[in-house]
Write a protein that holds these residues in place. Structure first.
Motif, PDB file in Angstrom:
ATOM      1  N   ARG A 388       0.656  -1.725  -0.389  1.00 38.25           N
ATOM      2  CA  ARG A 388       0.124   0.073  -0.112  1.00 38.25           C
ATOM      3  C   ARG A 388       1.314   1.072   0.126  1.00 38.25           C
ATOM      4  O   ARG A 388       1.868   1.252   0.406  1.00 38.25           O
ATOM      5  N   GLU A 389       0.258   2.247  -0.541  1.00 37.66           N
ATOM      6  CA  GLU A 389       1.198   3.540  -1.271  1.00 37.66           C
ATOM      7  C   GLU A 389       0.386   4.673  -1.217  1.00 37.66           C
ATOM      8  O   GLU A 389      -0.415   5.106  -0.899  1.00 37.66           O
ATOM      9  N   PHE A 390       1.087   5.905   0.499  1.00 43.44           N
ATOM     10  CA  PHE A 390       0.578   7.420   1.020  1.00 43.44           C
ATOM     11  C   PHE A 390       1.405   7.726   0.218  1.00 43.44           C
ATOM     12  O   PHE A 390       2.543   7.508   0.820  1.00 43.44           O
ATOM     13  N   SER A 391       0.812   9.503  -0.497  1.00 45.41           N
ATOM     14  CA  SER A 391       1.642  10.109  -0.328  1.00 45.41           C
ATOM     15  C   SER A 391       1.035  11.330  -0.606  1.00 45.41           C
ATOM     16  O   SER A 391      -0.748  11.289  -0.461  1.00 45.41           O
ATOM     17  N   GLU A 392       1.745  12.715  -0.660  1.00 43.79           N
ATOM     18  CA  GLU A 392       1.129  13.575  -0.213  1.00 43.79           C
ATOM     19  C   GLU A 392       0.830  14.846  -1.383  1.00 43.79           C
ATOM     20  O   GLU A 392       0.041  15.421  -1.588  1.00 43.79           O
ATOM     21  N   LYS A 393       1.790  13.915  -2.003  1.00 43.89           N
ATOM     22  CA  LYS A 393       1.014  14.496  -3.942  1.00 43.89           C
ATOM     23  C   LYS A 393       1.132  13.292  -4.888  1.00 43.89           C
ATOM     24  O   LYS A 393       2.030  12.590  -4.793  1.00 43.89           O
ATOM     25  N   PRO A 394       0.045  13.471  -5.490  1.00 38.59           N
ATOM     26  CA  PRO A 394      -0.023  12.510  -6.356  1.00 38.59           C
ATOM     27  C   PRO A 394       0.873  12.611  -7.707  1.00 38.59           C
ATOM     28  O   PRO A 394       0.417  12.873  -8.906  1.00 38.59           O
ATOM     29  N   SER A 395       1.846  12.371  -7.580  1.00 37.49           N
ATOM     30  CA  SER A 395       2.998  12.495  -8.527  1.00 37.49           C
ATOM     31  C   SER A 395       4.075  11.804  -8.612  1.00 37.49           C
ATOM     32  O   SER A 395       5.142  11.110  -7.522  1.00 37.49           O
ATOM     33  N   GLY A 396       5.104  11.483  -9.416  1.00 42.00           N
ATOM     34  CA  GLY A 396       5.820  10.399  -9.590  1.00 42.00           C
ATOM     35  C   GLY A 396       5.961   9.315  -9.914  1.00 42.00           C
ATOM     36  O   GLY A 396       4.686   8.688 -10.090  1.00 42.00           O
ATOM     37  N   ILE A 397       6.494   8.060  -9.897  1.00 45.26           N
ATOM     38  CA  ILE A 397       6.474   6.969 -10.430  1.00 45.26           C
ATOM     39  C   ILE A 397       6.954   5.295  -9.765  1.00 45.26           C
ATOM     40  O   ILE A 397       8.111   6.043  -8.931  1.00 45.26           O
TER      41      ILE A 397
END
Length: 415
Positions: A388-397
């Motif tokens: 499961r992945e979490f980020s504050e910004k929906p960008s990157g691969i």
């Protein structure tokens, strides 16, 4: 949407590719592969071979639309998070059915009873891989959506229903493979093959319609139909070969699995601000640049660019999951390198949770100004497994390079 004669033809071609030995397939070809259709006119006799999940007969599988993965977000604790828990109805329904009918085949008291369970299972696969119903399935689709485009002279549903397998030449040159040594391993592999061949047959449906639209040659029209037929026949041959082998007690050579060989039941979707993954799920053995063009899987590891031949790529989102259903006790270990692609990530960090047997077993953070990649080792992966992945910004691969599931040792037990 094969009719009864077409079901018999597909089944007969599949059976001809298999060493049936002591198992007579005459009843399978002539009647048992038609049981899901015959059930409606003879429900009492065929009740033992009827199975359902949540009131849905194992016949035409429910769709699981990708839209659920990019809609329905809200703020929680000041963070943008998914509002609805993703539920893959297709995976649940199909794997329940696979498990039920495979168990019925192996526990049947005689070979005819075995073949009745097998015929019901073959029927569902044949429907899903040839003609109209290939437009439904794991990716989520409305089989009449092409009709609403309103530029075909004849409704696409009518064109696809009219496709027939009866005049297609039999496939003589396929060697069936055993899909596993246990019911759970077969379920895992059969679901993967069903999903991937269904996706291919769906493309074939579209190719056929476009050839009709542009008035293509007879060969242009027949090519995608033959491919759909091959998808159905060869998977049915694999399944029959597997059932016969398991009934005989024959074992396939155990082998390790690349993670890319297994179909996830929950998959990431979107996240990249570029065209790479905005409306795309994972890349298998490839990634994509900002224009959506396929590029190699490459991570910078300790200052050196490393290209992976096998792996999975997907866009970073506020939250995403890549989850698999693995047989418990089958694998000894999992290993992979997971990291952020250098050309896409910006400065945002990504937190990953490692899931094994349905529970979070580890957590780590990747960032371009620190550790952008990490090697992951898991002992005895099984059950619900993945990331499961979490980020504050929906960008990157994100990339998972050379993920390998090692077959278990005799002393290995699931966590």
């Amino acid at each position: 949407m094969p009719n009864s004669r077409e079901h018999s033809k597909i089944t007969a071609n599949a059976a001809a590719l298999v060493d049936s030995g002591e198992f007579s397939t005459a009843g399978l070809i002539g009647e048992y592969c038609q049981y899901p259709d015959l059930y409606f006119s003879d429900p009492v006799r065929l009740a033992p071979y009827y199975f359902e999940t949540d009131g849905v007969q194992f016949h035409y599988p429910p769709c699981t639309p990708y839209e659920e993965l990019y809609r329905y977000w809200t703020f929680r604790d000041g963070k943008l998070r998914r509002l609805r828990k993703f539920r893959n109805e297709n995976h649940l329904h199909m794997t329940n059915g696979f498990r039920h009918y495979l168990t019925g085949c192996l526990e049947a008291g005689d070979s005819e009873e075995m073949l009745k369970f097998a015929g019901t299972l073959l029927h569902a696969l044949e429907d899903a891989l040839f003609s109209l119903h290939a437009l439904e399935g794991a990716g989520g689709a409305d089989l009449m959506f092409l009709d609403r485009l309103d530029f075909f002279e004849e409704p696409p549903t009518v064109q696809l229903v009219a496709l027939s397998a009866l005049d297609l030449p039999d496939i003589p040159d396929y060697r069936p493979r055993q899909l596993g040594n246990s019911v759970e391993e077969v379920v895992m592999n059969l679901y993967t093959e069903y999903v991937r061949r269904n996706q291919d047959s769906r493309r074939c449906c579209f190719q056929y319609l476009m050839e009709r639209y542009r008035k293509g040659t007879a060969e242009d029209l027949e090519r995608p139909v033959r491919r759909m037929y091959r998808n159905a026949v060869t998977l049915c041959a694999d399944l029959l070969h597997t059932i016969f082998a398991l009934r005989r007690g024959a074992a396939a050579e155990p082998h390790d699995y690349l993670l890319t060989e297994i179909e996830p039941f929950e998959f990431p979707f979107g996240g990249s601000a570029s065209m790479a993954f905005r409306f795309r799920s994972c890349g298998r053995d490839t990634s994509y640049d900002r224009n959506g063009k396929s590029v190699p899987l490459m991570l910078n590891i300790h200052g050196k660019n490393t290209v992976f031949q096998h792996g999975i790529s997907f866009g970073v989102h506020y939250e995403n999951s890549l989850l698999f259903q693995l047989p418990k006790g089958m694998f000894r270990s999992f290993s992979a390198v997971i990291g952020l692609a250098q050309e896409e990530g910006g400065k945002n960090s990504v937190t990953l949770e490692l899931v094994n047997d349905g529970s979070v077993r580890g957590r780590f953070t990747l960032a371009h100004d620190g550790n952008s990649s990490q090697r992951v080792e898991v002992s005895c992966p099984g059950g619900i497994f993945g990331f499961r992945e979490f980020s504050e910004k929906p960008s990157g691969i994100l990339m998972i390079g050379e993920g390998i599931l090692k077959n278990r040792s005799a002393s290995c037990h699931p966590n």
